[in-house]
Design an enzyme around this catalytic site. Structure first.
Site, short mmCIF file in Angstrom:
data_model
loop_
_atom_site.label_atom_id
_atom_site.label_comp_id
_atom_site.label_asym_id
_atom_site.label_seq_id
_atom_site.Cartn_x
_atom_site.Cartn_y
_atom_site.Cartn_z
N TYR A 142 0.85 -1.20 0.00
CA TYR A 142 0.00 0.00 0.00
C TYR A 142 0.88 1.25 0.00
CZ TYR A 142 -2.80 3.70 2.23
OH TYR A 142 -3.39 4.90 2.55
N LYS A 146 1.53 4.22 -2.67
CA LYS A 146 1.16 5.61 -2.32
C LYS A 146 2.34 6.53 -2.65
CE LYS A 146 -2.29 6.92 -0.50
NZ LYS A 146 -3.59 7.29 -1.18
N1 LIG Z 1 -8.02 5.75 6.45
C1 LIG Z 1 -6.83 6.24 6.81
O1 LIG Z 1 -6.43 6.19 7.97
C2 LIG Z 1 -5.99 6.92 5.79
C3 LIG Z 1 -6.35 6.97 4.46
N2 LIG Z 1 -5.56 7.62 3.56
C4 LIG Z 1 -5.98 7.74 2.16
O2 LIG Z 1 -7.25 8.35 2.13
C5 LIG Z 1 -7.98 7.93 0.98
C6 LIG Z 1 -9.37 7.52 1.38
O3 LIG Z 1 -9.29 6.43 2.28
P1 LIG Z 1 -10.61 5.83 2.97
O4 LIG Z 1 -11.74 6.77 2.79
O5 LIG Z 1 -10.19 5.41 4.32
O6 LIG Z 1 -10.84 4.53 2.08
P2 LIG Z 1 -12.21 3.85 1.61
O7 LIG Z 1 -11.87 2.45 1.25
O8 LIG Z 1 -13.30 4.07 2.58
O9 LIG Z 1 -12.55 4.66 0.28
C7 LIG Z 1 -11.88 4.47 -0.92
C8 LIG Z 1 -12.89 4.52 -2.06
O10 LIG Z 1 -12.18 4.34 -3.29
C9 LIG Z 1 -13.00 3.61 -4.16
N3 LIG Z 1 -12.17 2.95 -5.19
C10 LIG Z 1 -11.18 2.05 -5.00
N4 LIG Z 1 -10.70 1.64 -6.18
C11 LIG Z 1 -11.37 2.31 -7.15
C12 LIG Z 1 -11.33 2.30 -8.57
N5 LIG Z 1 -10.49 1.51 -9.25
N6 LIG Z 1 -12.18 3.13 -9.24
C13 LIG Z 1 -13.05 3.90 -8.56
N7 LIG Z 1 -13.15 3.94 -7.22
C14 LIG Z 1 -12.31 3.16 -6.51
C15 LIG Z 1 -13.66 2.58 -3.25
O11 LIG Z 1 -14.83 2.04 -3.83
C16 LIG Z 1 -13.94 3.42 -2.01
O12 LIG Z 1 -15.25 3.95 -2.03
C17 LIG Z 1 -7.13 6.84 0.33
O13 LIG Z 1 -6.40 7.40 -0.72
C18 LIG Z 1 -6.18 6.42 1.43
O14 LIG Z 1 -4.97 5.96 0.89
C19 LIG Z 1 -4.42 8.26 3.93
C20 LIG Z 1 -4.02 8.24 5.23
C21 LIG Z 1 -4.75 7.55 6.27
C1 LIG Z 2 -2.50 -4.36 15.99
C2 LIG Z 2 -3.46 -3.45 16.68
C3 LIG Z 2 -2.94 -3.13 18.00
C4 LIG Z 2 -3.74 -2.24 15.86
C5 LIG Z 2 -5.20 -2.02 15.60
C6 LIG Z 2 -5.50 -0.63 15.07
C7 LIG Z 2 -5.28 -0.50 13.57
C8 LIG Z 2 -6.45 -1.11 12.84
C9 LIG Z 2 -5.06 0.98 13.18
C10 LIG Z 2 -4.06 1.71 14.07
C11 LIG Z 2 -3.28 2.69 13.20
C12 LIG Z 2 -4.06 2.70 11.92
C13 LIG Z 2 -3.47 3.25 10.67
C14 LIG Z 2 -3.91 2.81 9.43
C15 LIG Z 2 -4.90 1.68 9.33
C16 LIG Z 2 -5.55 1.26 10.66
C17 LIG Z 2 -4.52 1.24 11.77
C18 LIG Z 2 -3.40 0.27 11.44
C19 LIG Z 2 -3.29 3.29 8.15
C20 LIG Z 2 -2.33 2.21 7.69
C21 LIG Z 2 -4.34 3.52 7.06
C22 LIG Z 2 -3.74 3.99 5.77
C23 LIG Z 2 -2.66 4.98 5.89
O1 LIG Z 2 -2.36 5.67 4.94
C24 LIG Z 2 -1.86 5.08 7.11
C25 LIG Z 2 -2.61 4.66 8.35
C26 LIG Z 2 -1.73 4.67 9.57
C27 LIG Z 2 -2.48 4.35 10.82
#
Ligand SMILES: NC(=O)C1=CN([C@@H]2O[C@H](COP(=O)(O)OP(=O)(O)OC[C@H]3O[C@@H](n4cnc5c(N)ncnc54)[C@H](O)[C@@H]3O)[C@@H](O)[C@H]2O)C=CC1
Ligand SMILES: CC(C)CCC[C@@H](C)[C@H]1CC[C@H]2C3=C(CC[C@]12C)[C@@]1(C)CCC(=O)C[C@@H]1CC3
Length: 341
Positions: A142, A146
Site C-alpha cells: 500500500y 502511495k
Molecule cells: N483511512 C486512513 O487512515 C488513511 C487513508 N488515507 C488515504 O485516504 C484515501 C481515502 O481512504 P478511505 O476513505 O479510508 O478509504 P475507503 O476504502 O473508505 O474509500 C476508498 C474509495 O475508493 C474507491 N475505489 C477504489 N478503487 C477504485 C477504482 N479503481 N475506481 C473507482 N473507485 C475506486 C472505493 O470504492 C472506495 O469507495 C485513500 O487514498 C487512502 O490511501 C491516507 C491516510 C490515512
Molecule cells: C494491531 C493493533 C494493536 C492495531 C489495531 C489498530 C489498527 C487497525 C489501526 C491503528 C493505526 C491505523 C493506521 C492505518 C490503518 C488502521 C490502523 C493500522 C493506516 C495504515 C491507514 C492507511 C494509511 O495511509 C496510514 C494509516 C496509519 C495508521
C-alpha cells in the site's frame, strides 16, 4: 458574453468511501457543486451527481470531469489488502489516468489524498516535516504505491494543472470501516488485552472533519503562482497522543476493557514477520488475515507523528475539532459496536 458559474464545481474520486463521503458532505455545506466518481455506490443525495466507473479508465473519468474546477482524488484499495497488482494498478496506473483525464478535460486543480506513511519505514518519526525523504523500504505494498502515486501527482504540476498532495495520518471518525471496527473486533475476540512496547509511543490520529478541512483549503490554495503548487502537506490534529491511550479511550468509550499487559515491541515485530512469511507460503492453499501484521505492529509500537506547520503557514490550516471532542463524537457514532451486557 461568457456565462460565469458562481459556484465552484468539484469531483470527488472515491466519494463513496469513508473520507470521500465526509468530503462530499462538507463541500455541499460550503456551497460547492459536487460530482462523485466511484466504482461502487454507498449513498444517495439529490444534490450530488454520481458516476460509477473504474478510475483506471480515462474514458470512465471524462464525463465526471466536465466543467470541473477541482478534482479531489481520494480513492484507493483498502490498505489491509495484500494484493500488489491491485495497488499498483489503482494507486499508480490509475492515478496516471486521473492526471491525463484532468488534462484532457481542462481541469486546473488536482488534490491527491496521499498518506503521511510515505516516509514511514517502521522506525520512530517525531514531529516529521514534509522534507523527510520517501521511505526507501516502505512497510507494505500500500505504502509503496502511495509513494509512486504521490510522486506522479507532484511532478505533473504545471501551468495548466496545479497539483497538491495532502498527507493525513490515522484518519478516524463516524463511518470509518477500518480503525474502530478492527479495534472492537479484536476486543470481542479477546485480543485487545496487550500493549505493544512500553505504551509511551506518540502517534497522530486525525479526525475526519479536520482531514476534510485540510483538503478543501489545499484545493482553494491552488491559484496561479501559489507556493502550494506541486507540494505535499501533512494534515493532522496537531495534537499527537499515546497510541495506547487513544485505543483505550475508544475501547472504554464503547464499554470494553483497556489493554493492560505489555509485550516487548521487537519480540512481537519479529514474530509477526515470521508468521507473515508462513502465511505467504500457505497463500496458494489458504488466505489468512493477520490481526498483528508487521505493519500494524510497527504502527502500534513506534512514534510516528508529523508537523503540520507547512499547512498552517501556507494555507492557514488549523484543526476544527479537538481530540477529546473527536473521540467523543466517534464513540457516540458507533452505537452498534458498543459492548452488550
Ligand atoms: N483511512 C486512513 O487512515 C488513511 C487513508 N488515507 C488515504 O485516504 C484515501 C481515502 O481512504 P478511505 O476513505 O479510508 O478509504 P475507503 O476504502 O473508505 O474509500 C476508498 C474509495 O475508493 C474507491 N475505489 C477504489 N478503487 C477504485 C477504482 N479503481 N475506481 C473507482 N473507485 C475506486 C472505493 O470504492 C472506495 O469507495 C485513500 O487514498 C487512502 O490511501 C491516507 C491516510 C490515512
Ligand atoms: C494491531 C493493533 C494493536 C492495531 C489495531 C489498530 C489498527 C487497525 C489501526 C491503528 C493505526 C491505523 C493506521 C492505518 C490503518 C488502521 C490502523 C493500522 C493506516 C495504515 C491507514 C492507511 C494509511 O495511509 C496510514 C494509516 C496509519 C495508521
Amino acid at each position: 458574453m461568457a456565462v460565469r458559474r458562481s459556484k465552484k464545481k468539484c469531483l470527488v474520486i472515491g466519494g463513496c468511501g469513508f473520507l470521500g463521503r465526509h468530503l462530499v458532505e462538507e463541500l455541499l455545506e460550503r456551497d460547492y457543486t459536487v460530482n462523485v466518481f466511484d466504482m461502487r455506490s454507498t449513498f444517495e443525495d439529490e444534490m450530488v451527481t454520481f458516476f460509477i466507473g473504474d478510475l483506471c479508465k480515462t474514458e470512465d473519468l471524462l464525463p465526471a470531469m466536465e466543467n470541473v474546477d477541482i478534482v479531489f482524488h481520494c480513492a484507493s484499495p483498502a490498505p489491509s489488502s495484500d494484493n500488489y497488482q491491485l495497488f499498483y494498478r489503482v494507486n499508480y496506473e490509475g492515478t496516471k489516468s486521473v492526471i491525463s483525464a484532468c488534462k484532457e478535460a481542462g481541469v486546473q486543480r488536482l488534490v491527491l489524498t496521499s498518506s503521511a506513511s510515505v516516509v514511514f519505514e517502521g522506525v520512530d518519526i517525531q514531529n516529521g516535516s514534509e522534507d523527510l525523504p520517501y521511505a526507501s523500504h516502505p512497510i507494505d505494498y500500500y505504502t509503496e504505491t502511495k509513494i509512486l502515486q504521490e510522486k506522479e501527482v507532484l511532478k505533473s504540476n504545471c501551468e495548466d494543472l496545479h497539483t497538491i498532495a495532502v498527507r493525513p495520518h490515522g484518519i478516524f471518525g463516524p463511518r470509518d470501516p477500518q480503525l474502530v471496527p478492527t479495534v472492537v473486533d479484536m476486543a470481542r475476540k479477546g485480543k485487545s488485552k496487550y500493549i505493544i512496547g512500553d505504551g509511551r509511543n506518540l502517534v497522530d490520529f486525525t479526525y475526519v472533519k479536520n482531514v476534510v478541512h485540510g483538503h478543501i483549503l489545499a484545493g482553494e490554495s491552488l491559484d496561479e503562482g501559489s507556493v502550494t503548487c506541486g507540494k505535499a502537506y501533512h494534515i493532522t490534529n496537531d495534537d499527537p497522543i499515546y497510541f495506547w491511550d487513544f485505543l483505550s479511550k475508544i475501547l472504554i468509550g464503547l464499554g470494553y476493557a483497556a489493554p493492560r499487559y505489555k509485550i516487548p515491541y521487537t519480540l512481537l515485530f519479529y514474530i509477526a514477520l515470521v508468521v507473515q512469511f508462513f502465511c505467504t507460503l500457505l497463500k496458494p492453499l489458504v488466505v489468512i488475515k493477520l490481526t498483528f501484521s508487521p505493519m500494524r505492529v510497527a504502527l502500534a509500537g513506534t512514534h510516528h507523528y508529523y508537523s503540520c506547520e507547512r499547512a498552517k503557514n501556507d494555507f492557514a490550516y488549523k484543526p476544527l475539532v479537538n481530540m477529546d471532542k473527536a473521540i467523543d463524537l466517534t464513540v457516540q457514532s458507533y452505537a452498534e459496536l458498543r459492548k452488550k451486557d
